[in-house]
Design a protein around this motif. Structure first.
Motif, PDB file in Angstrom:
ATOM      1  N   LYS A   4       0.848  -1.176   0.000  1.00  0.00           N
ATOM      2  CA  LYS A   4       0.000   0.000   0.000  1.00  0.00           C
ATOM      3  C   LYS A   4       0.894   1.240   0.000  1.00  0.00           C
ATOM      4  N   ALA A   5       0.792   2.041  -1.049  1.00  0.00           N
ATOM      5  CA  ALA A   5       1.637   3.222  -1.198  1.00  0.00           C
ATOM      6  C   ALA A   5       0.808   4.494  -1.049  1.00  0.00           C
ATOM      7  N   ALA A   6       1.506   5.595  -0.749  1.00  0.00           N
ATOM      8  CA  ALA A   6       0.819   6.883  -0.609  1.00  0.00           C
ATOM      9  C   ALA A   6       0.371   7.415  -1.956  1.00  0.00           C
ATOM     10  N   VAL A   7       1.190   7.159  -2.980  1.00  0.00           N
ATOM     11  CA  VAL A   7       0.852   7.628  -4.321  1.00  0.00           C
ATOM     12  C   VAL A   7       1.162   6.538  -5.336  1.00  0.00           C
ATOM     13  N   GLN A   8       0.580   6.685  -6.518  1.00  0.00           N
ATOM     14  CA  GLN A   8       0.820   5.738  -7.612  1.00  0.00           C
ATOM     15  C   GLN A   8       1.000   6.510  -8.907  1.00  0.00           C
ATOM     16  N   PHE A   9       2.018   6.138  -9.701  1.00  0.00           N
ATOM     17  CA  PHE A   9       2.237   6.769 -10.995  1.00  0.00           C
ATOM     18  C   PHE A   9       1.062   6.501 -11.923  1.00  0.00           C
ATOM     19  N   VAL A  10       0.746   7.519 -12.770  1.00  0.00           N
ATOM     20  CA  VAL A  10      -0.322   7.362 -13.758  1.00  0.00           C
ATOM     21  C   VAL A  10       0.096   8.036 -15.061  1.00  0.00           C
ATOM     22  N   LYS A  11      -0.604   7.678 -16.111  1.00  0.00           N
ATOM     23  CA  LYS A  11      -0.477   8.361 -17.392  1.00  0.00           C
ATOM     24  C   LYS A  11      -1.687   9.283 -17.522  1.00  0.00           C
ATOM     25  N   ALA A  12      -1.449  10.557 -17.307  1.00  0.00           N
ATOM     26  CA  ALA A  12      -2.545  11.531 -17.348  1.00  0.00           C
ATOM     27  C   ALA A  12      -2.751  12.023 -18.775  1.00  0.00           C
TER      28      ALA A  12
END
Length: 271
Positions: A4-12
């Motif tokens: 469980k991470a605080a943030v996750q990379f995305v393709k915006a």
């Protein structure tokens, strides 16, 4: 087991941003350099469903000229100023969108410099949960927050968001719209071509001062007026230099020839 991470990379992308906005049920807080019409229309549809919207906009005209948004969208924002609870800040260059308890942060594309990539191989944004969303929201609203990072000795300067009065924001937006109407933004596709050529060619303006001698004349009227009676055919001016005199000024003519030869070798006239 997944971590469980605080943030996750995305393709915006434009499509994913619109889809993210449409998930709102309670609130949307959005800060971007510029906006597109479909983004504003989506926010207005959410307002019909009693979703609260707080919209931060960069009121500088370059936000539109650089391709971060559209002039028409800025006009729609101005028309719905109170409904969208418009705020402003100078030089917004990253996009922050808080939808309910989730936040998306990404880097928008300046369409005046580059096109939207067909494929994204490295993430251009990240998405976070309620802890990240609430922390960013509090800072956007001007609350100072101190973040303690263990093991880091370097002090990084914080950047509080400056709050402006609604009247000032409204005036800035209307001024920008007026400027853009008087001097419309250049078509982004054409501007990208100009940017490409600008790396290869430079526009030059050549100005010479004090070297081009013309056939100057001196008025004789003050002298002629000293006499009670003068011949109507009497000359009223005197030429200081004749054409032959000018042609004999060899040094100046040689200088002009050198200037013209340099310009002819290194520039493209009339481009």
């Amino acid at each position: 087991m997944e971590e469980k991470a605080a943030v996750q990379f995305v393709k915006a992308t434009k499509e994913s941003v619109l889809a993210f906005l449409k998930e709102a049920r309670k609130r949307v807080v959005i800060a971007k350099a510029g906006y597109f019409v479909d983004e504003i229309e989506t926010l207005l549809e959410l307002r019909k469903k009693d979703v609260r919207c707080d919209l931060y906009v960069d009121t500088d005209e370059n936000s539109v000229r650089y391709g971060f948004g559209e002039q028409t969208a800025l006009e729609r924002i101005n028309q719905n100023f109170e409904l969208l609870n418009v705020r402003s800040a100078n030089y917004i260059r990253m996009a922050i969108i808080i939808v309910d308890e989730t936040v998306m942060v990404y880097s928008p594309v300046a369409l005046s410099w580059e096109e939207v990539p067909e494929q994204i191989d490295f993430p251009n944004g990240f998405i976070g949960g309620s802890d990240v969303a609430n922390s960013l929201l509090r800072q956007i609203e001007g609350e100072p927050i101190e973040l303690n990072i263990e093991g880091m000795n370097i002090a990084i300067q914080t950047c509080p968001v400056i709050q402006k009065a609604p009247e000032e924001i409204k005036r800035e937006i209307e001024t920008t719209i007026s400027v853009l109407k008087e001097n419309p933004p250049v078509d982004l596709a054409e501007l990208r071509k100009t940017t490409f050529y600008r790396h290869k060619y430079k526009l030059l303006k050549m100005t010479l001062h004090g070297v081009r001698i013309k056939n100057k004349s001196i008025s004789l009227r003050p002298f002629n007026n000293m006499f009670a009676k003068t011949n109507l055919r009497l000359k009223s001016s005197w030429n200081v230099l004749t054409r032959e005199d000018v042609e004999k000024l060899v040094a100046i003519n040689l200088f002009l020839e050198v200037v013209e030869s340099i310009a002819g070798e290194y520039t493209l006239a009339g481009c």
